[in-house]
Design a protein around this motif. Structure first.
Motif, short mmCIF file in Angstrom:
data_model
loop_
_atom_site.label_atom_id
_atom_site.label_comp_id
_atom_site.label_asym_id
_atom_site.label_seq_id
_atom_site.Cartn_x
_atom_site.Cartn_y
_atom_site.Cartn_z
N UNK A 113 42.26 43.16 26.08
CA UNK A 113 43.15 42.83 27.20
C UNK A 113 43.74 44.08 27.81
N UNK A 114 44.00 45.10 26.98
CA UNK A 114 44.56 46.33 27.53
C UNK A 114 43.58 46.95 28.52
N UNK A 115 42.28 46.82 28.22
CA UNK A 115 41.30 47.37 29.15
C UNK A 115 41.32 46.59 30.47
N UNK A 116 41.33 45.26 30.35
CA UNK A 116 41.38 44.44 31.56
C UNK A 116 42.64 44.75 32.37
N UNK A 117 43.74 44.84 31.68
CA UNK A 117 45.00 45.03 32.39
C UNK A 117 45.09 46.43 32.97
N UNK A 118 44.46 47.41 32.27
CA UNK A 118 44.43 48.75 32.85
C UNK A 118 43.63 48.73 34.14
N UNK A 119 42.57 47.93 34.16
CA UNK A 119 41.76 47.83 35.38
C UNK A 119 42.57 47.19 36.51
N UNK A 131 23.42 47.30 35.11
CA UNK A 131 24.17 48.53 35.36
C UNK A 131 25.57 48.43 34.78
N UNK A 132 26.15 47.23 34.72
CA UNK A 132 27.43 47.09 34.04
C UNK A 132 27.29 47.49 32.58
N UNK A 133 26.21 46.99 31.96
CA UNK A 133 26.05 47.24 30.53
C UNK A 133 25.62 48.67 30.24
N UNK A 134 25.23 49.41 31.25
CA UNK A 134 24.85 50.79 30.98
C UNK A 134 25.87 51.74 31.56
N UNK A 135 27.06 51.29 31.73
CA UNK A 135 28.13 52.24 32.03
C UNK A 135 28.70 52.13 33.43
N UNK A 136 28.35 51.08 34.15
CA UNK A 136 28.99 50.89 35.44
C UNK A 136 30.38 50.33 35.21
N UNK A 137 31.37 51.08 35.60
CA UNK A 137 32.74 50.64 35.33
C UNK A 137 33.03 49.37 36.13
N UNK A 138 33.81 48.50 35.55
CA UNK A 138 34.16 47.27 36.26
C UNK A 138 35.00 47.60 37.49
N UNK A 139 35.58 48.80 37.51
CA UNK A 139 36.37 49.17 38.68
C UNK A 139 35.51 49.28 39.92
N UNK A 140 34.20 49.49 39.73
CA UNK A 140 33.35 49.70 40.89
C UNK A 140 32.80 48.41 41.44
N UNK A 178 33.33 40.91 20.84
CA UNK A 178 32.21 40.91 21.77
C UNK A 178 32.65 41.31 23.17
N UNK A 179 33.80 40.77 23.57
CA UNK A 179 34.32 41.13 24.89
C UNK A 179 34.61 42.63 24.95
N UNK A 181 33.15 48.29 26.25
CA UNK A 181 32.72 49.60 25.78
C UNK A 181 31.45 50.02 26.51
N UNK A 182 30.54 49.04 26.67
CA UNK A 182 29.29 49.35 27.35
C UNK A 182 29.53 49.70 28.81
N UNK A 183 30.49 49.05 29.46
CA UNK A 183 30.75 49.41 30.84
C UNK A 183 31.47 50.74 30.93
#
Lengths: 329, 762
Positions: free
Chosen positions: B46-52, B123-132, B169-170, B175-177
């Protein structure tokens, strides 16, 4: 637990009769005495030194001995040889299914000359009593002997008579004909300090045994090597052997283990028997104090027949486990 | 399955009154120890989601949605079977994704196809940040509640391990993104381990018996991961992945994301030769989303379909030929490149920020010609440009993380007020001048915690271009002026008319602000002179060290020219170009180097000295920078964890007791009564023999033990000790002399077993 309740004839004698101040024998003399007896018996019983020591320990510990084995391995010979080595009276009772209690303890016979009943002492009135094949007699007869062992006295027709001192019963039983025997109840087996087995001799020993016995039976030639008085003093010395608290605790822990790990464990009477035999064992070594090694030597013969394990067998395995798992200080 | 009310712990509630038992069962489900682990890993993702959402907006909304989803899952646990709950989760996921789909603009929606979505997922799973992602805030709002619902449900059912698995898993996805950093990942993994461990130990007494093992395992996890990353990376990136000291170029050349890093170094290798009629900063990429510690370039790219319009105002058209000297993914050209000619033109694409990019990198030696339209609006025109921004541009380029401190805007206002700036242009100039004048240039800075712009403005007094540009962009945005963070190269070394050599060390970051009617105008808040000095020194060092690739024929200095004399530290000509900077630039990488360079009378200037004198930044000393190292928080935490695991391990294996005994064995003793001494002597002997032969078994008497060891060559003197012990314990008759003799014997035996100490005492 008071001593009086548990002691055999020696206790009665020491407490009740006229020789309270018997000087105890020095421990090295006890050791020497025991060694003489063992050597003497070993001349007759080949290759059974450990068994002979057990008999001597039983005598010194003021206990009684049960020898169980198949017929013909020398049970009776052993008992005879030990009793002959001590310069005391020896009687033998052959237990049979029709043996009556009075045949053991003795009867009052009417003396026509004196017009009185006279007590005719039974075979139990002896320093060493050999109860041969005790499990062939019915329980009533067995219990007559067992009462004598426990109480150190015999009561007939309302009159109580003390047994001689020392008084030691060596009973034998065979375990090959269960259908024709009266197995000793657990409560009675408990009164025997030790139960030992002789086992078959090795081939060489057997060859020597039959060689020796082909002519005269050598047991008839056994000469006494210890006087009754010496045995009495040795027994007093044995009772004085130190058993310090760590040893007593060790014995108690062993007993506790059997109670926790078997259907029927060792009674406090068994613990006391173990301590006494350990004292005797220490004396055999000329030592004035008991060490755990003495306890470990004695525990299998003292404890095993008092334990009924769940598998129905004797408690030998349980006692072995107890020795292996109970920590020693 | 369906009929079971609430798995596990609620079974016992049945007999109680419904309301009361329900509440109690529910409470028990919450206070179960494994819930702690689930909570930890849930908090991690959740911290990752909220940081985004902090970056892209809508964090309150997302937090509420997540909380509602979690609570709903937890409450539903009692009434819904597991299969139904799983179906419900899938339906919920589909519904929220549909919501996201309809939320994005219709123009972009047209791009959606099965293939496109598949590529996006990959591309998400290979490091595309969700921010993009387009509308990242809506995406988070759509996606984050779903796993939270599932976690809440599984906790409610008492399925702690499954709950930790769902949350883990989430987190793994994040981590993958690349959105979950090292610390977050570690916290999550520890949470999963905690949940699994506590769940396994949930039988009565389990935690009491094995709790220390679990604690030791967790501590070891933290310690090992911290050791593996912390030690090699030094103080720069304590919990990150070991990347060594990145070059400035690599840190701003990263694909679509720029992370602000700590110390950096300059690579003198030649990258491009550019033929251009104008000298300019060569623009390579523009970034719109500020994350607080870096920049993200959001949006899609589309193929270049004919020349772009270029800036709206007056512009000069120039043709620039770029020759890549090494393989190059970027297309550095004067802003704004509008068309590409040459073999690479087929792969040219344009992103949403108007930057031309190449789908295939330029090969070494390959040339491409770019047509640029350089805006030439004068200040007067820009001053009168007004603030009539296109709403789409205004929204996109005034974004700031919600967590940005207010004092950034306040300080900016003060600066502007101090210079009486009225128009956006004057304001931008005021900010630019302020940063240039008030801050020093340094490549060796410690990456600040928290917001970079805020930290640079208030806590640091030096930095390099990324810091300057980030801060200025954030400041302009705080004033509502649309601004971009731009990366590229500065003009480089002029080696002839209209010819420039651009090296790795010329990599640069600056700022563009938007003016209606004129488009994007460049500002460069980095102090140019100091930066130039640093780069010159770096180049001189590299040339002096005989590096190849730092010159093209025309750029080599004449022999005997007064170049800077090399000195100790650059003494390894055999090393490759890539290695050299590590040896010679005096960053935190090599302590010995630093010492050399710091020696008085040192003639080296630039990066070397720069890096050292700027060692202390924002009041925080760097470990190898100067003589007063204050350990960083991470180092302290590391040693604390190490101490905890050490103490736990020592207690578990009885080290303290053993050490005491080993010492007592060999040192003179304080005596008590003879019996105690004799016993202690035997205990020590037993310990000694236990180490040399074997320990005494449970049922083994001292005498039997010693007898058994005699067969294995036991020293006869030990038997006497055993005898003394026997008498002390079982007869109670032992004299002072005997006890002392026993202790002496044991001590002698012990000393013989340790020859070195033995010589000391005999």
């Amino acid at each position: 637990m008071t001593d009086a309740a548990e002691t055999g004839p020696a206790g009665v004698d020491a407490d009740g009769t006229g020789e309270p101040e018997r000087p105890p024998m020095a421990l090295d003399e006890v050791a020497a005495l025991a060694e003489r007896v063992v050597d003497n018996v070993e001349a007759v019983i080949v290759g059974k030194r450990a068994a002979i020591e057990h008999v001597v320990v039983t005598v010194l510990a003021r206990g009684h001995l049960l020898v169980e084995d198949v017929p013909g391995v020398g049970k009776t010979t052993l008992a005879k040889a030990v009793s002959r080595s001590i310069d005391g009276s020896f009687k033998r009772v052959q237990f049979t299914p029709d043996l009556l209690p009075a045949d053991v303890t003795g009867v009052n016979v009417f003396n026509q000359r004196t017009d009185e009943f006279e007590f005719q002492p039974g075979p139990v009135f002896a320093n060493v009593v050999l109860g041969d094949e005790i499990n062939r007699a019915p329980p009533k007869t067995q219990s007559a002997l067992l009462e004598a062992m426990e109480e150190g006295q015999v009561t007939t027709d309302g009159e109580t008579r003390a047994l001689p001192d020392p008084f030691c019963v060596i009973a034998t039983q065979n375990d090959v004909e269960p259908g024709q025997t009266y197995e000793l109840p657990v409560a009675e087996v408990d009164r025997f300090t030790k139960k030992i087995r002789l086992g078959y001799p090795s081939t060489e020993e057997e060859a020597e045994i039959i060689g020796r016995m082909a002519g005269d039976h050598p047991v008839d030639a056994v000469e006494p090597v210890a006087s009754i008085e010496e045995v009495r003093r040795a027994r007093v010395a044995v009772a004085d052997v130190d058993a310090t608290e760590p040893v007593r605790e060790y014995v108690a822990r062993l007993a506790t283990y059997t109670r926790q790990n078997a259907r029927l464990g060792v009674s406090p009477r068994g613990s006391l028997a173990l301590l006494r035999t350990a004292q005797a064992r220490a004396a055999l070594d000329g030592r004035g104090y008991v060490i755990p090694d003495d306890v470990q030597t004695e525990a299998p013969t003292v404890f095993a027949h008092r334990v009924r394990s769940d598998s129905g067998t004797d408690g030998e395995q349980v006692v072995e486990d107890a020795l292996n798992r109970t920590s020693v200080e | 399955m369906r009929g079971r009310p609430l798995g596990g712990e609620s079974g016992s509630d049945d007999g109680e009154s419904p309301g009361d038992g329900d509440l109690r069962g529910r409470l028990r489900a919450v206070v179960d120890p494994p819930v702690l682990g689930v909570a930890v890993v849930t908090a991690a993702y959740l911290s990752v989601f909220l940081a985004a959402t902090d970056v892209v907006g809508g964090s309150t909304r997302a937090a509420v949605a997540v909380a509602v989803a979690g609570a709903a899952g937890f409450l539903l646990a009692r009434y819904v079977g597991e299969r139904a709950a799983l179906r419900l989760t899938v339906v919920l996921f589909a519904a929220t994704l549909a919501g996201y789909y309809f939320a994005i603009p219709e123009s972009q929606r047209a791009l959606f196809s099965v293939r496109r979505v598949a590529i996006d997922v990959v591309s998400l799973l290979t490091g595309l940040s969700i921010l993009r992602l387009a509308l990242a805030d809506v995406w988070v709002l759509a996606v984050a509640p779903v796993p939270t619902f599932l976690v809440g449900y599984l906790v409610g059912r008492g399925r702690h391990v499954a709950a930790a698995g769902a949350a883990g898993g989430t987190l793994a996805f994040l981590v993958l993104t690349g959105d979950a950093g090292g610390t977050t990942t570690l916290v999550g993994v520890v949470g999963v381990a905690l949940a699994a461990g506590l769940s396994t130990l949930s039988m009565p007494g389990g935690i009491r018996d094995h709790g220390d093992t679990l604690a030791a395992v967790l501590a070891a996890m933290v310690l090992v991961s911290a050791t593996l990353t912390l030690l090699p990376a030094g103080a720069a990136q304590p919990w990150g992945i070991d990347r060594g000291t990145p070059t400035l170029e690599s840190s701003i050349e990263a694909d679509d994301e720029v992370e602000v890093v700590g110390p950096t170094r300059l690579s003198p290798e030649v990258r491009y030769t550019i033929e251009s009629p104008v000298a300019a900063n060569w623009h390579a990429g523009a970034y719109d989303t500020y994350t607080g510690d870096g920049w993200v370039r959001s949006g899609e790219q589309s193929p270049l379909d004919g020349p772009l319009d270029g800036p709206p105002g007056n512009a000069t058209q120039v043709n620039v030929t770029i020759t890549a000297e090494t393989e190059s993914p970027s297309l550095p050209a004067p802003w704004q490149a509008v068309d590409v000619r040459g073999p690479a033109a087929q792969t040219a694409r344009v992103d949403e920020h108007g930057t031309l990019r190449l789908a295939e990198p330029l090969g070494a030696g390959e040339s491409v010609t770019v047509e640029s339209r350089v805006p030439d609006a004068d200040p007067a025109a820009l001053r009168s440009a007004g603030t009539d921004y296109d709403p789409a541009i205004e929204e996109r380029y005034t974004q700031l993380p919600e967590s940005t401190p207010d004092r950034v805007g306040e300080r900016t206002e003060e600066i502007i007020a101090a210079s009486n700036a009225e128009t956006p242009y004057d304001r931008a100039v005021a900010v630019e001048r302020y940063l240039r004048e008030e801050y020093e240039y340094s490549l060796t800075v410690r990456k600040p915690d928290g917001d970079v712009a805020d930290a640079f403005l208030f806590e640091m007094d030096a930095g390099y271009c990324v810091y300057f540009a980030t801060t200025m962009t954030a400041m302009l945005r705080s004033q509502g002026i649309p601004a971009q963070f731009v990366t590229g190269y500065s003009e480089g070394e002029r080696i002839g008319e209209d010819r420039y050599v651009v090296r790795g060390q010329d990599a640069h970051a600056w700022v563009k602000a938007y003016f209606p009617g004129h488009g994007w105008v460049t500002f460069d808040p980095t102090p140019a002179a100091e930066r130039e000095e640093t780069r010159t020194a770096r180049l001189a060092d590299a040339r002096a060290a005989g590096d190849e690739d730092v010159d093209v024929p025309a750029s080599e200095p004449a022999r005997g020219a007064p170049s800077i004399v090399p000195e100790a530290g650059v003494n390894d000509p055999s090393s490759t170009t890539a290695d050299v900077p590590n040896d010679s630039n005096g960053t935190a990488a090599t302590g010995g180097d630093a010492a050399d360079a710091a020696a008085p009378g040192d003639t080296a200037v630039g990066a070397r000295q720069e890096g050292l004198t700027r060692g202390a930044v924002g009041g925080e000393a760097r470990p190898s920078g100067d003589g007063s190292p204050i350990p960083s928080r991470e180092t302290v935490a590391y040693w604390l964890v190490a101490a905890v695991i050490g103490v736990t391990g020592a207690r578990r294996f009885g080290v303290g007791r053993r050490a005491r005994r080993a010492a007592r064995l060999r040192l003179p003793w304080v005596s008590s009564d003879p019996a105690t001494d004799a016993r202690r002597a035997f205990a020590d002997l037993e310990y000694l023999l236990g180490r040399r032969y074997r320990e005494r078994r449970a049922g083994e008497t001292p005498r039997a033990y010693l007898d058994a060891l005699r067969l294995r060559g036991l020293d006869e003197r030990a038997l006497a000790v055993g005898e003394t012990y026997e008498r002390a314990t079982y007869a109670g008759t032992v004299t002072r002399a005997e006890a002392d003799e026993a202790r002496r014997t044991v001590r002698r035996l012990a000393l013989e077993a340790t020859p070195v100490l033995g010589r000391l005492f005999d």
